[in-house]
Scaffold this motif. Structure first.
Motif, PDB file in Angstrom:
ATOM      1  N   LEU A   1      -4.575  -3.201 -11.919  1.00 22.60           N
ATOM      2  CA  LEU A   1      -3.637  -2.273 -13.002  1.00 22.60           C
ATOM      3  C   LEU A   1      -2.913  -2.568 -11.929  1.00 22.60           C
ATOM      4  CD1 LEU A   1      -1.934  -1.311 -14.832  1.00 22.60           C
ATOM      5  CD2 LEU A   1      -2.949   0.556 -15.529  1.00 22.60           C
ATOM      6  N   GLY A   2      -3.725  -1.369 -10.692  1.00 23.33           N
ATOM      7  CA  GLY A   2      -2.824  -1.265  -9.545  1.00 23.33           C
ATOM      8  C   GLY A   2      -2.072  -1.964  -8.726  1.00 23.33           C
TER       9      GLY A   2
ATOM     10  N   ASP B   1      10.824  -6.519  -6.550  1.00 19.26           N
ATOM     11  CA  ASP B   1      11.472  -5.845  -6.999  1.00 19.26           C
ATOM     12  C   ASP B   1      12.296  -4.470  -5.574  1.00 19.26           C
ATOM     13  OD1 ASP B   1      11.337  -6.759  -9.780  1.00 19.26           O
ATOM     14  OD2 ASP B   1      10.311  -4.786 -10.248  1.00 19.26           O
ATOM     15  N   SER B   2      11.263  -4.942  -4.651  1.00 19.75           N
ATOM     16  CA  SER B   2      11.430  -3.803  -3.539  1.00 19.75           C
ATOM     17  C   SER B   2      11.354  -4.340  -2.391  1.00 19.75           C
ATOM     18  CB  SER B   2      11.361  -1.780  -3.538  1.00 19.75           C
ATOM     19  OG  SER B   2      11.591  -1.845  -4.774  1.00 19.75           O
ATOM     20  N   PRO B   3      11.701  -5.480  -1.862  1.00 18.57           N
ATOM     21  CA  PRO B   3      11.912  -5.756  -0.345  1.00 18.57           C
ATOM     22  C   PRO B   3      11.738  -4.402   0.349  1.00 18.57           C
ATOM     23  CG  PRO B   3      13.849  -6.739  -1.434  1.00 18.57           C
ATOM     24  CD  PRO B   3      13.838  -5.733  -2.042  1.00 18.57           C
ATOM     25  N   GLU B   4      12.242  -3.550   0.633  1.00 17.84           N
ATOM     26  CA  GLU B   4      11.860  -2.432   1.485  1.00 17.84           C
ATOM     27  C   GLU B   4      11.314  -1.899   1.876  1.00 17.84           C
ATOM     28  OE1 GLU B   4      13.787  -0.341  -1.896  1.00 17.84           O
ATOM     29  OE2 GLU B   4      13.976  -2.043  -0.737  1.00 17.84           O
ATOM     30  N   ARG B   5      10.298  -2.067   0.890  1.00 20.41           N
ATOM     31  CA  ARG B   5       8.643  -1.476   0.569  1.00 20.41           C
ATOM     32  C   ARG B   5       7.348  -2.012   0.689  1.00 20.41           C
ATOM     33  NH1 ARG B   5       8.979   4.009  -1.436  1.00 20.41           N
ATOM     34  NH2 ARG B   5       6.700   3.941  -1.262  1.00 20.41           N
ATOM     35  N   ARG B   6       8.157  -3.671   0.799  1.00 15.86           N
ATOM     36  CA  ARG B   6       6.841  -4.979   1.070  1.00 15.86           C
ATOM     37  C   ARG B   6       6.233  -4.569   1.280  1.00 15.86           C
ATOM     38  NH1 ARG B   6      10.459  -9.526  -0.313  1.00 15.86           N
ATOM     39  NH2 ARG B   6      11.061  -9.919  -2.797  1.00 15.86           N
ATOM     40  N   ARG B   7       6.818  -4.116   3.409  1.00 18.90           N
ATOM     41  CA  ARG B   7       5.155  -4.131   3.761  1.00 18.90           C
ATOM     42  C   ARG B   7       4.383  -3.056   3.792  1.00 18.90           C
ATOM     43  NH1 ARG B   7       6.620  -3.630  10.561  1.00 18.90           N
ATOM     44  NH2 ARG B   7       8.405  -2.836   9.172  1.00 18.90           N
ATOM     45  N   GLU B   8       4.473  -1.698   2.956  1.00 18.12           N
ATOM     46  CA  GLU B   8       3.537  -0.992   2.454  1.00 18.12           C
ATOM     47  C   GLU B   8       3.330  -1.369   0.962  1.00 18.12           C
ATOM     48  OE1 GLU B   8       5.408   2.810   1.409  1.00 18.12           O
ATOM     49  OE2 GLU B   8       7.091   2.327   1.812  1.00 18.12           O
TER      50      GLU B   8
ATOM     51  N   THR C   1       2.747  -5.564  -7.109  1.00 17.17           N
ATOM     52  CA  THR C   1       3.251  -6.531  -7.229  1.00 17.17           C
ATOM     53  C   THR C   1       4.297  -6.215  -7.918  1.00 17.17           C
ATOM     54  OG1 THR C   1       0.924  -7.844  -7.384  1.00 17.17           O
ATOM     55  CG2 THR C   1       3.380  -8.948  -8.464  1.00 17.17           C
ATOM     56  N   GLU C   2       4.875  -5.719  -8.256  1.00 17.87           N
ATOM     57  CA  GLU C   2       6.034  -5.217  -9.326  1.00 17.87           C
ATOM     58  C   GLU C   2       7.275  -4.710  -7.729  1.00 17.87           C
ATOM     59  OE1 GLU C   2       5.346  -3.215 -12.554  1.00 17.87           O
ATOM     60  OE2 GLU C   2       4.969  -4.341 -13.693  1.00 17.87           O
ATOM     61  N   ILE C   3       5.954  -4.056  -7.318  1.00 18.38           N
ATOM     62  CA  ILE C   3       7.133  -3.448  -6.443  1.00 18.38           C
ATOM     63  C   ILE C   3       7.545  -4.330  -5.234  1.00 18.38           C
ATOM     64  CG2 ILE C   3       7.370  -1.578  -4.637  1.00 18.38           C
ATOM     65  CD1 ILE C   3       5.627   0.128  -6.409  1.00 18.38           C
ATOM     66  N   TYR C   4       6.573  -4.718  -4.637  1.00 20.12           N
ATOM     67  CA  TYR C   4       6.491  -5.860  -3.967  1.00 20.12           C
ATOM     68  C   TYR C   4       7.825  -7.152  -4.424  1.00 20.12           C
ATOM     69  CZ  TYR C   4       5.408  -9.694  -0.163  1.00 20.12           C
ATOM     70  OH  TYR C   4       5.147 -10.988   0.532  1.00 20.12           O
TER      71      TYR C   4
ATOM     72  N   LEU D   1       0.766  -4.254   0.977  1.00 24.60           N
ATOM     73  CA  LEU D   1       0.980  -5.625   1.635  1.00 24.60           C
ATOM     74  C   LEU D   1      -0.448  -4.899   1.738  1.00 24.60           C
ATOM     75  CD1 LEU D   1       2.886  -7.356   4.295  1.00 24.60           C
ATOM     76  CD2 LEU D   1       2.658  -7.890   1.640  1.00 24.60           C
ATOM     77  N   TYR D   2      -1.194  -3.568   2.306  1.00 24.69           N
ATOM     78  CA  TYR D   2      -2.464  -3.595   2.891  1.00 24.69           C
ATOM     79  C   TYR D   2      -2.897  -3.029   1.864  1.00 24.69           C
ATOM     80  CZ  TYR D   2      -6.449  -1.108   4.276  1.00 24.69           C
ATOM     81  OH  TYR D   2      -8.177  -0.847   4.402  1.00 24.69           O
ATOM     82  N   PHE D   3      -2.327  -2.358   0.497  1.00 25.94           N
ATOM     83  CA  PHE D   3      -2.957  -1.854  -0.469  1.00 25.94           C
ATOM     84  C   PHE D   3      -3.411  -3.366  -1.989  1.00 25.94           C
ATOM     85  CE2 PHE D   3      -2.100   1.795   1.132  1.00 25.94           C
ATOM     86  CZ  PHE D   3      -3.504   2.731   1.380  1.00 25.94           C
TER      87      PHE D   3
END
Length: 155
Positions: free
Chosen positions: A57-58, A68-75, A63-66, A77-79
């Motif tokens: 689920l996490g 839908d929100s390109p500005e948050r992709r980098r954060e 994946t949804e954040i990645y 990636l690790y998780f």
């Protein structure tokens, strides 16, 4: 083990059920208007879990954040890499971690996770090769036995 190992261990250390519950309630309270930060916090808590369904689920939330929100992709990636690693999806884990290392080549956490991923891939590759070799050997033995049996019937 390297100095960065404690960082990976800390990232994998699960939250208490009460801590997860606080994140879940906040996520549900915001409903269809959930903020990206609340969704990320809940996903982060789930990724740290030992429960495979929670980790999955996490990954879905991250994946949804990645996506839908390109500005948050980098954060994310690790998780995403860590979650896939914990689910033994080493190809996906490697892909996300390599993307992070492109952005942050000196990220100690990502470097350590990369080492762990490569160890697992190598170990699983050796095990897979041993299994394939064993199956091949059994197959060859069966073919030889069949050939011997047929040739003894002809004699």
């Amino acid at each position: 083990m390297t100095e960065s190992a404690p960082m990976v261990e800390e990232a994998e250390k699960p939250l208490t059920p009460a801590e997860i519950e606080v994140l879940r309630k906040q996520f549900e309270r915001e409903g269809e208007f959930v903020t990206i930060q609340t969704k990320f916090n809940y996903a982060w808590g789930l990724i740290k879990s030992k429960n495979l369904e929670e980790i999955a689920l996490g990954i879905t939330l991250l994946t949804e954040i990645y996506r839908d929100s390109p500005e948050r992709r980098r954060e994310c990636l690790y998780f995403l890499a860590l979650g896939h690693y914990k689910l033994a999806n080493y190809g996906d884990a490697r892909q996300f971690n390599q993307q992070l290392l492109k952005y942050e080549p000196n990220n100690a956490q990502a470097k350590e996770l990369n080492r762990l991923i490569e160890e697992k891939v190598s170990r699983e590759g050796v095990i897979g090769l041993a299994i394939v070799s064993g199956v091949f050997a059994v197959g060859v033995a069966l073919v030889i036995a069949i050939i011997k049996q047929r040739s003894s019937k002809r004699s």
